[in-house]
Motif scaffolding. Structure first.
Motif, short mmCIF file in Angstrom:
data_model
loop_
_atom_site.label_atom_id
_atom_site.label_comp_id
_atom_site.label_asym_id
_atom_site.label_seq_id
_atom_site.Cartn_x
_atom_site.Cartn_y
_atom_site.Cartn_z
N GLY A 1 20.18 -8.56 -5.04
CA GLY A 1 19.62 -7.76 -6.26
C GLY A 1 20.78 -6.68 -6.59
N ASP A 2 21.64 -6.21 -5.70
CA ASP A 2 22.71 -5.42 -5.81
C ASP A 2 24.07 -6.00 -5.93
OD1 ASP A 2 24.15 -3.16 -5.56
OD2 ASP A 2 23.42 -2.39 -3.77
N PRO A 3 24.39 -6.13 -7.37
CA PRO A 3 25.61 -6.84 -7.69
C PRO A 3 26.95 -5.80 -7.41
CG PRO A 3 24.41 -6.22 -9.64
CD PRO A 3 23.35 -6.14 -8.55
N PHE A 4 26.80 -4.53 -7.53
CA PHE A 4 27.71 -3.61 -7.28
C PHE A 4 28.34 -3.98 -6.10
CE2 PHE A 4 29.34 0.34 -5.88
CZ PHE A 4 30.48 0.52 -6.68
N ALA A 5 27.13 -3.94 -4.82
CA ALA A 5 27.67 -3.76 -3.41
C ALA A 5 28.17 -5.26 -3.09
CB ALA A 5 26.28 -3.76 -2.66
N ALA A 6 27.78 -6.22 -3.75
CA ALA A 6 28.42 -7.74 -3.50
C ALA A 6 29.60 -7.78 -4.09
CB ALA A 6 27.50 -8.67 -4.20
N THR A 7 29.91 -7.17 -5.22
CA THR A 7 31.36 -7.19 -5.88
C THR A 7 32.58 -6.41 -4.86
OG1 THR A 7 30.37 -7.48 -7.95
CG2 THR A 7 32.79 -6.52 -7.84
N GLU A 8 31.53 -5.30 -4.29
CA GLU A 8 32.66 -4.43 -3.74
C GLU A 8 33.05 -5.10 -2.33
OE1 GLU A 8 30.81 -0.98 -1.89
OE2 GLU A 8 32.26 0.07 -2.61
N LEU A 9 32.05 -6.00 -1.72
CA LEU A 9 32.39 -6.84 -0.61
C LEU A 9 33.44 -7.96 -0.75
CD1 LEU A 9 32.13 -7.25 2.45
CD2 LEU A 9 30.09 -8.56 1.79
N ALA A 10 32.97 -8.54 -1.84
CA ALA A 10 33.99 -9.54 -2.34
C ALA A 10 35.62 -9.05 -2.77
CB ALA A 10 33.50 -10.47 -3.62
N ASP A 11 35.56 -7.77 -3.31
CA ASP A 11 36.98 -7.50 -3.53
C ASP A 11 37.65 -7.06 -2.31
OD1 ASP A 11 36.52 -7.56 -6.22
OD2 ASP A 11 36.10 -5.46 -6.65
N ALA A 12 36.96 -6.83 -1.23
CA ALA A 12 37.37 -6.63 0.08
C ALA A 12 38.05 -7.86 0.89
CB ALA A 12 36.78 -5.83 1.05
#
Length: 921
Positions: A524-535
């Motif tokens: 439910g937290d797309p921002f955190a998921a995107t941040e992890l994917a970008d890493a």
């Protein structure tokens, strides 16, 4: 003619003679005192005392002093400019105990003049104002005339004075002429006076020059820049001088560099006998004993150090510590007082240059040994009171310690850096500059707590808990926060020496902490998921061997085309070929286009986003726990756990009608194509068991070059059939499924296998049965059996060949042929009787009993066939007839036969058929 007497010399002489006549004791006292002064306090001070008088005269007149000394025969001449001889001076000379210098400490003549008696007893003082003479001969004559005995110490030469009319030499105001005693070497005396000239000019600034014979010594002084220092030059030698409140301080200089004095004496102002251990020369007026060799007991000398700090502070930075007295034993009470006072001045004064142009007292200073200019620039505002690099070398430690400067080591530096906030690039430069200081294990231990900036923005204490990225990691590690990865801008080999590990992108991606992060992602937290994917995705792109990536990376959430988060291995790239072979209800979604644009196809595919089939890899698997279709069934086929499980995922999602295209996809990708050849691997096993091409299981088809089961198994009609070898039927019976299929195909009247294929298939079936590779409980005996002739026979009538002599006895249409050693196993599989049990034979007629080695035909036959000759009895028949019963009822002529008792019967022509005795291979 009587000489003029402007100074009252005659009166002074008469008064002295009267005193001696009245008191002979006084005469003896004066003689003893003068002798003591000559032998004691004023020995070897001739040049010093005459130069002092010349300096006093010049000072009184305010003119640059000049002193000239030369030898004329046995007379030593000493001339000077300045105030001429006066009455007070004459009185002082003849009074022996009286100085004419007064309260100022500067005057003419006194007891120091006694030094001339060391070389002369006949002395003239010639001056522009008048001249006088002292003479031992004339004094002795006066004593004789007065009836006075010459004292045991000799006559007191400087008590009786006579006027004379001899003028001073031209160009000078005063001149002392000494008639040298017999035995005094005049030339040597001149050399000694010349040797002292430079020191005298240094001590007596009122003197500008001294000429000894033909050598001239000139004193020149000029300012050194805008500071308090002046440059003093004498006879090619140079000193830097600083005038303080109570003293002058000087230090020799060579080539612009200070040369500290190793040993000297207090100069007050000329040399005394007070030994000093200070690094600089001190010239000061202080209270001395009458012989001017020692400081008066109780006289104050500590104040002479006042202002010494200004002298040191005026020196070039790199040379200041040379004027700090280093620890050592004092050379006397005066030396001890001066040393303590100088060190006190230096300890409390501001003279130590700090980084950033600050001037520090030693108590405020911090010294880092080995400090360089670049390191100092980095630490300028991080370490308070940091002393400049020029004064931080190993050679400075003793001097800085003497004044109380605080010396820190690497451990203290690491402590001071704790909590400091700087950019990673700053830390990288710091490690670069610190590296030369880390020379041993102790230094490594001292820097154990140095701060280290991480790629995630944190700064932690100590490199031992961190890891450095290898070159192949590059900037891909900037967003990593699941391990303590050093920021790439701060990474330096020094950190590895201090205990940091080294990782590449694959190591970072395989870390269990990342797996935990992925598992904990809030969908439910797309921002955190995107941040992890970008890493994660830049790291994936940086990995060379992507087949080594852990399969659980496919669980990383990514947005799909609808903006919903899904695991990467549940997504396909846009236009992925895999989508064309999957069932309509496959669970795969399509990854968002902006993710593809940001990270590229390659990184997403390596992560697990589908393009073609994905490969799962698991190290040291222990069971069917990888969510693969029918995995437990495959696991049951293994005898031991594999070290690595590598398998194609999602094969069960392929549409059964699209397997030809799916096989092409599998063959096109190197990672999946390699698994198609591994018969024992999960991928090939699953394809054999579950994949169908044109309705046929892949495991029931053979490759175009595999003729093992030709006529029984169909050829796979596919352009990549050669690559699919491991997923096709084997060239052996490798399991119950293939055994059942082959039994069915052998019994199929539509199939027309050749006798060779029939025999080979039966041989392989028998071998598999004998090796327990087939579960007989899962198979049913076929309704028809294929005999060696190709005929489908009733199992009740057919037999399995298990003895070679039955090959010619049983008709081919009833004989099932495989391999003799495994014939019992084949008979069990087919539920048939072995020939030796189903058919009985009786030899008709008697033959000739013989031995194998006696029959030429038998020998020739076995030699031709390259087989060993049997031993024992054989029965030879002209024509061998055997009557068969049981499954076969007939009488047949045979080349050879073995009867029930084990005897071999042969026909004459049977020798050449390779007849052998039972038990012989």
């Amino acid at each position: 003619m009587t000489a003029p007497d402007p100074f009252g010399a005659d009166a002074l002489r008469a008064a002295t003679l009267l005193a001696w006549t009245s008191s002979p004791t006084r005469l003896r006292e004066d003689a003893a005192t003068e002798a003591d002064l000559v032998r004691g306090g004023y020995r070897d001070r001739l040049g010093t005392e005459l130069a002092q008088n010349a300096a006093d005269a010049a000072a009184r007149s305010g003119v640059p002093g000049r002193l000239q000394i030369w030898l004329d025969g046995s007379d030593l001449h000493v001339a000077n400019v300045g105030a001429p001889l006066d009455e007070t001076g004459v009185q002082a000379l003849s009074a022996l105990r009286v100085s004419g210098k007064g309260d100022t400490g500067v005057g003419r003549f006194g007891v120091g003049f006694t030094a001339v008696l060391a070389v002369s007893e006949e002395i003239d003082l010639r001056s522009t104002t008048g001249s006088i003479t002292f003479s031992a001969t004339r004094t002795r004559d006066e004593l004789d005339a007065a009836g006075l005995a010459v004292p045991e110490h000799g006559v007191p030469v400087l008590r009786l004075v006579w006027p004379n009319d001899l003028p001073a030499c031209e160009g000078f105001d005063s001149e002392v002429v000494l008639g040298l005693r017999p035995g005094v070497d005049g030339a040597r005396l001149l050399d000694e006076l010349a040797d002292d000239a430079a020191d005298l000019l240094l001590e007596l600034p009122a003197l500008q020059s001294i000429r000894v014979s033909d050598r001239e010594f000139v004193r020149a002084e000029r300012p050194l820049g805008d500071g308090p220092l002046t440059v003093v030059e004498i006879d090619g030698r140079t000193w830097w001088q600083c005038r303080a409140a109570s003293a002058r301080w000087l230090v020799p200089v060579d080539g612009g560099r200070v040369r500290p004095v190793e040993a000297d004496v207090l100069r007050a102002p000329t040399r005394s006998d007070e030994q000093l251990s200070l690094p600089a020369i001190v010239v000061a007026d202080t209270e001395l004993q009458p012989d001017r060799r020692r400081v008066m007991p109780g006289a104050a000398v500590a104040h002479l150090a006042d202002g010494y700090v200004n002298f040191v502070a005026a020196l070039p930075v790199s040379q200041r510590l040379k004027l700090v007295p280093v620890p050592g034993f004092a050379r006397g009470e005066v030396d001890e007082q001066l040393r303590e006072s100088v060190l006190r001045e230096l300890t409390n004064g501001r003279w130590l240059p700090g980084v950033g142009d600050a001037m520090l007292t030693p108590r405020e200073a911090t010294v880092l040994p080995g400090l360089t200019a670049d390191l100092a620039a980095l630490l300028a505002d991080a370490v308070p009171g940091l002393v400049v690099p020029e004064l931080s070398g190993a050679g400075s430690a003793q001097a800085l310690s003497a004044v109380g400067a605080h010396r820190i080591g690497l451990a203290r530096l690491a402590e001071l850096l704790s909590g400091l906030h700087r950019e990673p690039e700053w830390w990288g430069r710091l490690y670069q500059e610190l590296e030369p200081l880390v020379v041993d294990a102790l230094a490594v231990e001292e820097l154990a707590a140095v701060p280290v900036p991480l790629a995630d923005g944190r700064t932690v204490t100590g490199p031992r808990t961190t890891v450095l990225g290898r070159d192949d990691l590059g900037v891909a590690g900037r967003g990593v926060d699941w391990i303590r990865l050093v920021h790439p801008d701060a990474a330096h080999p020094l950190l590895a020496r201090l205990g940091a590990g080294t990782v590449g992108p694959g190591d970072v991606l395989a870390d269990p902490a990342l797996r935990a992060r992925i598992e904990d992602v809030d969908y439910g937290d797309p921002f955190a998921a995107t941040e992890l994917a970008d890493a994660v995705l830049p790291l994936v792109a940086a990995v060379d061997g992507r087949g080594d990536l852990p399969s659980w990376l496919g669980e990383l959430p990514l947005p799909d085309a609808d903006g919903e988060l899904r695991a990467a291995d549940e997504l396909l790239l846009p236009h992925a070929p895999l989508a064309s072979v999957l069932t309509a209800d496959s669970p795969f979604g399509e990854v968002a286009a902006h993710v593809v644009e940001r990270h590229g196809d390659d990184a997403l595919r390596a992560l697990g986003v589908g393009w073609s089939f994905a490969v799962l890899r698991a190290e040291l698997p222990t069971g069917p726990e990888h969510d693969l279709d029918d995995e437990p069934a495959w696991w049951a086929t293994l005898t031991t756990d594999p070290e690595v499980l590598v398998a194609v995922r999602d094969l069960d999602l392929v549409d059964q009608d699209r397997w030809p295209a799916a096989l092409s996809l599998l063959a096109a990708e190197p990672d999946t194509a390699a698994l198609l050849a591994d018969r024992d691997g999960y991928t090939a096993w699953w394809l054999r068991a579950h994949a169908h091409v044109h309705g046929e299981p892949l495991g029931s088809l053979r490759g175009p070059d595999d003729r093992t089961f030709e006529g029984l198994l169909d050829v796979l009609d596919h352009p990549d059939a050669a690559v699919l070898s491991g997923a096709l039927a084997a060239d052996r019976v490798d399991g119950t499924a293939l055994a059942g299929l082959l039994l069915d195909r052998l019994a199929d009247p539509e199939r027309e296998p050749s006798p060779a294929v029939i025999a080979r298939t039966h041989r392989l079936l028998g071998a598999a049965t004998a090796a327990d590779a087939i579960d007989l409980d899962e198979l049913s005996p076929p309704p028809r059996v294929r005999t060696v002739s190709g005929v489908l026979a009733d199992p009740a009538a057919a037999v399995v060949l298990d003895r070679p002599w039955f090959a010619a006895a049983v008709p081919p249409e009833l004989l099932v042929v495989g391999d003799l050693p495994t014939a019992p196993a084949l008979a069990e599989l087919l539920d048939l009787a072995p020939a030796s049990e189903g058919v009985r034979g009786e030899v008709v007629g008697a033959g000739r009993v013989s031995d194998w080695d006696r029959e030429p035909g038998a020998v020739l036959a076995h030699v031709a066939l390259g087989r060993p000759l049997p031993r024992g009895v054989m029965v030879v028949h002209d024509r061998l007839l055997v009557r068969l019963s049981g499954a076969v009822e007939r009488e047949v002529e045979l080349p050879w036969w073995v009867d029930g008792s084990g005897h071999t019967h042969v026909a004459e022509y049977g020798y050449f058929l390779g007849v052998e005795a039972p038990g012989v291979d």
